[in-house]
Design a protein around this motif. Structure first.
Motif, PDB file in Angstrom:
ATOM      1  N   MET A   1       0.732  -1.291  -0.053  1.00  0.00           N
ATOM      2  CA  MET A   1      -0.042   0.048   0.059  1.00  0.00           C
ATOM      3  C   MET A   1       1.091   1.258   0.195  1.00  0.00           C
ATOM      4  SD  MET A   1      -3.255   1.010   2.526  1.00  0.00           S
ATOM      5  CE  MET A   1      -2.119   1.364   3.969  1.00  0.00           C
ATOM      6  N   THR A   2       0.843   2.034  -0.782  1.00  0.00           N
ATOM      7  CA  THR A   2       1.514   3.401  -0.936  1.00  0.00           C
ATOM      8  C   THR A   2       1.078   4.227  -0.005  1.00  0.00           C
ATOM      9  OG1 THR A   2       0.070   4.400  -2.696  1.00  0.00           O
ATOM     10  CG2 THR A   2       1.751   3.066  -3.560  1.00  0.00           C
ATOM     11  N   TYR A 105      -2.589  -4.139   9.010  1.00  0.00           N
ATOM     12  CA  TYR A 105      -1.874  -2.792   8.699  1.00  0.00           C
ATOM     13  C   TYR A 105      -2.037  -2.019  10.011  1.00  0.00           C
ATOM     14  CZ  TYR A 105      -1.294  -2.989   3.639  1.00  0.00           C
ATOM     15  OH  TYR A 105      -0.813  -3.317   2.407  1.00  0.00           O
ATOM     16  N   LYS A 132       5.374  -8.906   5.067  1.00  0.00           N
ATOM     17  CA  LYS A 132       5.499  -7.838   4.924  1.00  0.00           C
ATOM     18  C   LYS A 132       6.650  -7.445   3.641  1.00  0.00           C
ATOM     19  CE  LYS A 132       5.924  -2.924   6.647  1.00  0.00           C
ATOM     20  NZ  LYS A 132       6.136  -2.213   8.053  1.00  0.00           N
ATOM     21  N   ASP A 136       3.501  -2.959   2.007  1.00  0.00           N
ATOM     22  CA  ASP A 136       2.620  -3.760   1.973  1.00  0.00           C
ATOM     23  C   ASP A 136       2.490  -4.827   2.665  1.00  0.00           C
ATOM     24  OD1 ASP A 136       1.587  -2.059   0.065  1.00  0.00           O
ATOM     25  OD2 ASP A 136       2.272  -2.733  -1.658  1.00  0.00           O
ATOM     26  N   LEU A 176      -6.771   0.474   1.285  1.00  0.00           N
ATOM     27  CA  LEU A 176      -6.595  -1.384   0.402  1.00  0.00           C
ATOM     28  C   LEU A 176      -7.504  -1.234  -0.551  1.00  0.00           C
ATOM     29  CD1 LEU A 176      -5.814  -2.930   3.788  1.00  0.00           C
ATOM     30  CD2 LEU A 176      -4.337  -2.865   2.026  1.00  0.00           C
ATOM     31  N   GLN A 179      -6.502   0.604  -3.669  1.00  0.00           N
ATOM     32  CA  GLN A 179      -5.588  -0.115  -4.494  1.00  0.00           C
ATOM     33  C   GLN A 179      -6.224  -1.488  -5.117  1.00  0.00           C
ATOM     34  OE1 GLN A 179      -2.426   0.864  -5.231  1.00  0.00           O
ATOM     35  NE2 GLN A 179      -2.865   2.749  -3.985  1.00  0.00           N
TER      36      GLN A 179
END
Length: 228
Positions: A1-2, A105, A132, A136, A176, A179
């Motif tokens: 996830m950016t 997260y 991880k 992400d 999330l 994305q």
């Protein structure tokens, strides 16, 4: 996830646990509103209030992200009913995300691989592991039901006491879901199904009451046909 902010205006609805939250992406931030117990009584008004505060209409939403569970029957049922209603009336795409991924997260420790274990009741547990990669958390062991939780450290969820990583946070759900939407598009209609915990006795009574109050398909068909 950016770390980049999702575009406006995306609504996320997290109702898989006893306490939930909603989140709305804005041009320069994500606004989060916590939901306390018995949120089913005021969830619609809470969403409407959030949109009014930000001067946004439902028709302006570009996406609705919804927690797929696993979670409580009552909470998920309420979240699904509201999200599906908004999506259908205003033609808004809908994307689901498993709550275990959102819980991953929540983890802020040093481990690069974690497990999630949630009590599904009746001596069964939902179990998954995540690894991880950069920022992400990637599913490694996919979510499934087990009768014995494998030893894993660290483990998040309500299997351990006190619970760790709960409740899932709507801001992570939103990011999330966005994305996932970019990669896969909206969740297909036939796949929009919640993952319920085993219902409590009170929830079983509610399910039975709701089922009895619904007309049967045959009755619905016969209603539109004149008697022979």
């Amino acid at each position: 996830m950016t770390n980049a902010l999702p575009p406006p205006f995306i609504l996320a609805i997290e109702t898989s646990q006893r306490e939930g939250s909603i989140a709305l992406s804005l041009p320069h931030s994500i606004k989060v509103v916590p939901l306390h117990r018995d949120f089913g009584q005021y969830l619609v008004s809470q969403i409407q209030e959030l949109l009014v505060q930000e001067q946004i209409s439902l028709s302006q939403l570009s996406l609705i992200v919804l927690s797929a569970g696993p979670g409580s029957y009552t909470g998920l049922r309420i979240g699904f009913a509201i999200a599906m209603t908004f999506a259908r009336i205003h033609h808004i795409p809908l994307r689901m995300v498993e709550s275990t991924q959102v819980i991953a997260y929540n983890y802020q420790g040093p481990a690069t691989e974690i497990a999630i274990a949630l009590d599904a009741r009746q001596k069964e547990y939902y179990f998954a592991t995540y690894q991880k990669k950069e920022t992400d958390w990637i599913p490694k062991i996919l979510l499934h039901l087990v009768t014995t939780v494998p030893f894993f450290e660290p483990c998040l969820g309500d299997y351990i006491q006190p619970p760790q990583g709960l409740p899932p946070q709507a801001q992570y759900l939103l990011s999330l879901g966005y994305q996932a939407f970019l990669q896969h598009g909206p969740t297909p209609l036939q796949e929009i199904q919640p993952l319920y915990f085993r219902p409590t006795e009170a929830e079983r009574r509610l399910q039975k009451k709701l089922t009895l109050s619904l007309p049967s398909p045959q009755a619905s068909e016969n209603k539109g046909n004149p008697p022979p």
